[in-house]
Design an enzyme around this catalytic site. Structure first.
Site, mmCIF file in Angstrom:
data_model
loop_
_atom_site.group_PDB
_atom_site.id
_atom_site.type_symbol
_atom_site.label_atom_id
_atom_site.label_comp_id
_atom_site.label_asym_id
_atom_site.label_seq_id
_atom_site.Cartn_x
_atom_site.Cartn_y
_atom_site.Cartn_z
ATOM 1 N N ASP A 12 0.923 -1.738 0.197
ATOM 2 C CA ASP A 12 -0.243 -0.537 -0.001
ATOM 3 C C ASP A 12 1.038 1.493 -0.234
ATOM 4 O O ASP A 12 0.344 2.477 0.303
ATOM 5 C CB ASP A 12 -0.864 0.232 1.430
ATOM 6 C CG ASP A 12 -1.894 -1.130 1.560
ATOM 7 O OD1 ASP A 12 -2.341 -2.015 0.152
ATOM 8 O OD2 ASP A 12 -2.049 -1.467 2.315
ATOM 9 N N LYS A 15 2.001 2.294 -4.922
ATOM 10 C CA LYS A 15 2.752 1.447 -6.159
ATOM 11 C C LYS A 15 1.088 2.264 -7.343
ATOM 12 O O LYS A 15 2.081 2.491 -8.427
ATOM 13 C CB LYS A 15 2.530 0.199 -6.424
ATOM 14 C CG LYS A 15 3.968 -0.177 -4.860
ATOM 15 C CD LYS A 15 3.392 -1.960 -4.721
ATOM 16 C CE LYS A 15 2.275 -2.242 -4.052
ATOM 17 N NZ LYS A 15 2.328 -2.372 -2.944
ATOM 18 N N GLY A 39 -4.937 -4.149 -3.980
ATOM 19 C CA GLY A 39 -6.109 -3.075 -3.896
ATOM 20 C C GLY A 39 -4.486 -1.823 -4.667
ATOM 21 O O GLY A 39 -4.040 -1.617 -3.415
ATOM 22 N N HIS A 40 -4.795 -1.451 -5.329
ATOM 23 C CA HIS A 40 -3.635 -0.295 -6.282
ATOM 24 C C HIS A 40 -5.162 0.596 -6.844
ATOM 25 O O HIS A 40 -5.429 0.762 -7.676
ATOM 26 C CB HIS A 40 -3.046 -1.465 -7.203
ATOM 27 C CG HIS A 40 -2.195 -1.944 -6.910
ATOM 28 N ND1 HIS A 40 -1.408 -2.714 -7.541
ATOM 29 C CD2 HIS A 40 -1.969 -2.337 -5.304
ATOM 30 C CE1 HIS A 40 -0.546 -3.376 -7.396
ATOM 31 N NE2 HIS A 40 -1.203 -3.414 -5.832
ATOM 32 N N GLN A 198 1.749 -6.480 -3.442
ATOM 33 C CA GLN A 198 1.901 -6.172 -2.019
ATOM 34 C C GLN A 198 3.693 -5.190 -1.747
ATOM 35 O O GLN A 198 4.197 -4.247 -2.415
ATOM 36 C CB GLN A 198 2.551 -8.029 -1.312
ATOM 37 C CG GLN A 198 1.117 -8.602 -1.430
ATOM 38 C CD GLN A 198 0.596 -9.214 -2.593
ATOM 39 O OE1 GLN A 198 0.964 -9.351 -3.627
ATOM 40 N NE2 GLN A 198 -0.586 -8.595 -2.621
HETATM 41 P P1 GDP Z 1 -0.756 0.634 -3.109
HETATM 42 O O1 GDP Z 1 -1.050 -0.715 -3.074
HETATM 43 O O2 GDP Z 1 0.801 0.107 -3.105
HETATM 44 O O3 GDP Z 1 -1.623 0.799 -5.140
HETATM 45 O O4 GDP Z 1 -1.659 1.107 -2.541
HETATM 46 P P2 GDP Z 1 -3.027 1.399 -2.381
HETATM 47 O O5 GDP Z 1 -3.525 2.517 -3.801
HETATM 48 O O6 GDP Z 1 -3.793 -0.015 -1.398
HETATM 49 O O7 GDP Z 1 -2.699 3.002 -1.161
HETATM 50 C C1 GDP Z 1 -2.151 4.109 -1.450
HETATM 51 C C2 GDP Z 1 -3.104 4.805 -0.569
HETATM 52 O O8 GDP Z 1 -2.781 6.112 -0.870
HETATM 53 C C3 GDP Z 1 -4.048 4.642 -2.166
HETATM 54 O O9 GDP Z 1 -5.580 5.153 -1.211
HETATM 55 C C4 GDP Z 1 -3.947 6.254 -3.127
HETATM 56 O O10 GDP Z 1 -5.020 7.177 -3.488
HETATM 57 C C5 GDP Z 1 -3.329 7.503 -2.062
HETATM 58 N N1 GDP Z 1 -2.116 8.035 -2.371
HETATM 59 C C6 GDP Z 1 -1.543 7.348 -3.182
HETATM 60 N N2 GDP Z 1 0.268 8.742 -2.756
HETATM 61 C C7 GDP Z 1 -0.448 9.748 -2.135
HETATM 62 C C8 GDP Z 1 0.574 10.240 -1.357
HETATM 63 O O11 GDP Z 1 1.170 10.859 -1.874
HETATM 64 N N3 GDP Z 1 -0.272 11.239 -0.597
HETATM 65 C C9 GDP Z 1 -1.923 10.876 -0.430
HETATM 66 N N4 GDP Z 1 -2.605 11.879 1.023
HETATM 67 N N5 GDP Z 1 -1.962 9.539 -0.603
HETATM 68 C C10 GDP Z 1 -1.381 9.143 -1.897
HETATM 69 P P1 IMO Z 2 -1.367 -4.261 -1.932
HETATM 70 O O1 IMO Z 2 -0.480 -4.935 -3.643
HETATM 71 C C1 IMO Z 2 -0.536 -4.728 1.759
HETATM 72 C C2 IMO Z 2 -1.094 -8.862 3.541
HETATM 73 C C3 IMO Z 2 -2.546 -9.447 3.979
HETATM 74 C C4 IMO Z 2 -1.639 -10.346 5.339
HETATM 75 C C5 IMO Z 2 -0.962 -10.698 4.089
HETATM 76 C C6 IMO Z 2 -0.639 -12.301 4.025
HETATM 77 O O2 IMO Z 2 -2.332 -3.246 -1.918
HETATM 78 O O3 IMO Z 2 0.163 -3.654 -1.530
HETATM 79 P P2 IMO Z 2 -2.615 -12.981 1.807
HETATM 80 O O4 IMO Z 2 -4.377 -12.814 1.441
HETATM 81 O O5 IMO Z 2 -1.896 -12.258 0.977
HETATM 82 O O6 IMO Z 2 -2.079 -14.335 2.136
HETATM 83 O O7 IMO Z 2 -2.449 -12.179 2.952
HETATM 84 O O8 IMO Z 2 -0.598 -9.867 3.606
HETATM 85 N N1 IMO Z 2 -1.503 -8.308 1.860
HETATM 86 C C7 IMO Z 2 -1.576 -6.764 1.584
HETATM 87 N N2 IMO Z 2 -0.902 -5.651 2.654
HETATM 88 N N3 IMO Z 2 -0.940 -4.429 0.924
HETATM 89 C C8 IMO Z 2 -1.164 -5.823 -0.136
HETATM 90 O O9 IMO Z 2 -1.243 -5.439 -1.592
HETATM 91 C C9 IMO Z 2 -1.232 -6.678 0.217
HETATM 92 N N4 IMO Z 2 -1.951 -7.979 -0.302
HETATM 93 C C10 IMO Z 2 -1.552 -9.079 1.411
HETATM 94 O O10 IMO Z 2 -3.022 -8.024 5.383
HETATM 95 O O11 IMO Z 2 -1.612 -9.345 6.050
HETATM 96 MG MG MG Z 3 -3.285 -1.646 -2.144
#
Ligand code: GDP
Ligand code: IMO
Ligand code: MG
Length: 409
Positions: A12, A15, A39-40, A198
């Site tokens: 998270d 990416k 979840g991206h 991840q």
């Molecule tokens: P990913 O899994 O690495 O793609 O990241 P996620 O989408 O799960 O989580 C990142 C969260 O932070 C999302 O809600 C994005 O919209 C938000 N986000 C990404 N970059 C920034 C940033 O520079 N600042 C803020 N405030 N939010 C950001």
């Molecule tokens: P992105 O790509 C954050 C965590 C789960 C759990 C562990 C194992 O959005 O960064 P699983 O269902 O994969 O066997 O769960 O890994 N986990 C993540 N945490 N971002 C993710 O993906 C994750 N994908 C799995 O919460 O702790």
């Molecule tokens: Mg994510």
């Protein structure tokens, strides 16, 4: 040119946002690992897109996106996601491809995932999407790949429910299936992005095992599972937040102890919208862990870093970052393998002064306040790696590039 983008923390990191930004200059985007546990998020002019299986890059009408060999794909989740994108006006037909060596997540895997969690003395906190089971079946050589969908020998031992599931989705999956290695060989002059899922600390080998996911979240995953070999990787970008978050269980040395309303932890969660995109779970929050970051950089040959969420610190008077651990009284600067060591690690913190102004509209390095630059410079020095991009908000436009990753050095 081939650029690999991975998360350098516990997932998270942003990416999806960064891959989407860089995709403007690429032709092909390959997601090489993970499944619907990811979840991206991409935010574009007020519209929020949550991607789970579909590679970031799909929002541009002219890019080809590929679900790579290292992915474990639940077809039901995939086609739901594609239908959602279609509703938002995204035409995906013909430009979403899948490696014929990628594995399918079957309905029984989801059930077993939940059963295993219930039996664990210390549950991992999985997403319940059958991910660990899919990778286990793959390692046991009992998995089902796209290439196996027409082979009765590969399906004969499946439970009835799983066999019916495969039958139901086969005709939609088959036209999307490609030989990824030969596809990328044919497109070797393209600018290709390899999107990780991840993060380095959730990687099955280098992460905080057993509190990890089961795929290759490491940069090497792009080479093993993205359709190219290691010598074709030109650059590895590691995305990290100005602080640290984690969803699910497991050690987290810099986690804030106080998570009550009004605490710094809850302030960061609300300001940074730190809730899981896949499960909606509140993310655990803590200061930036430089020991862990330096480990992730070394384990993945990260040669450029991307700092996100710097804006979340805008209103803080001061904040801290972890520069070492104290474990059983001893100062440690390496990320330990033993869970008990990580759980017992007390962070040694260094203080930083906040900049107390909004940086959300900054589009260039020179516009950042000096105290924000000081923080960036300290991180670069500690991990001995340049930070070439900085994100100051969730929107695609809230991104500053100090050095384009597409420039060869
Ligand atoms: P990913 O899994 O690495 O793609 O990241 P996620 O989408 O799960 O989580 C990142 C969260 O932070 C999302 O809600 C994005 O919209 C938000 N986000 C990404 N970059 C920034 C940033 O520079 N600042 C803020 N405030 N939010 C950001
Ligand atoms: P992105 O790509 C954050 C965590 C789960 C759990 C562990 C194992 O959005 O960064 P699983 O269902 O994969 O066997 O769960 O890994 N986990 C993540 N945490 N971002 C993710 O993906 C994750 N994908 C799995 O919460 O702790
Ligand atoms: Mg994510």
């Amino acid at each position: 040119m081939n650029i690999v983008v991975i998360g350098a923390q516990w997932g998270d990191e942003g990416k999806g946002k960064i891959v989407d930004y860089l995709a403007a200059d690429s032709g092909i985007i390959v997601r090489f690992s993970g499944g619907a546990n990811a979840g991206h998020t991409i935010v574009l002019g007020g519209e929020r897109y949550a991607l789970h299986l579909v590679p970031s890059g799909i929002l541009y009408p002219d890019k080809t996106v590929i679900l790579g060999t290292g992915m474990v794909i639940d077809p039901e989740a995939l086609f739901n996601e594609l239908a959602g994108l279609e509703k938002k006006g995204i035409d995906w037909l013909g430009r979403v491809l899948i490696s014929d060596r990628a594995h399918i997540v079957l309905p029984s895997y989801r059930r077993i995932d939940k059963e295993l969690e219930q039996k664990r003395v210390r549950p991992i906190g999985t997403t319940g999407r059958g991910i660990g089971v899919a990778y286990s079946m793959k390692a046991c050589r009992d998995g089902v790949r796209l290439a196996d969908l027409d082979d009765p020998d590969r399906l004969v031992n499946l439970e009835a429910e799983d066999r019916a599931f495969v039958e139901a989705w086969k005709d939609r999956l088959t036209p999307m299936s490609i030989d990824l290695v030969s596809y990328l060989r044919a497109h070797r002059n393209a600018y290709t992005l390899f999107e990780g899922a991840q993060g380095a600390l959730l990687d099955i080998d280098t992460g905080s095992y057993p509190f990890v996911s089961s795929g290759m979240a490491c940069s090497a995953g792009a080479a093993a599972q993205g359709g190219i070999g290691p010598r074709k990787v030109d650059r590895v970008l590691g995305v990290f937040k100005a602080y640290t978050t984690r969803v699910g269980n497991g050690p987290f040395p810099t986690e804030f102890a106080d998570d009550s309303p009004g605490s710094l932890s809850s302030y960061i969660r609300e300001t940074g919208n730190e809730y899981g995109v896949t499960t909606g779970r509140p993310r655990r929050c803590g200061y930036l862990d430089l020991v862990a970051l330096r480990y992730a950089v070394a384990a993945n040959s990260i040669d450029r870093l991307v700092l996100t969420h710097l804006d979340v610190y805008d209103e803080l008077e001061e904040f801290e970052a972890c520069v070492a651990y104290r474990i059983r009284g001893k100062l440690v600067e390496d990320f330990p393998a033993a869970i008990r060591d990580l759980e017992g690690a007390e962070p040694v913190l260094r203080k930083f002064k906040g900049w107390k102004e909004s940086i959300a509209a900054c589009t260039a390095w020179d516009e950042l306040p000096r105290k924000a630059k000081d923080y960036v410079a300290f991180i670069e020095e500690y991990v001995e790696t340049p930070i070439s991009m900085i994100s100051v908000g969730s929107d695609r436009r809230q991104t500053m590039v100090r050095e384009s990753p597409w420039t060869r050095s």
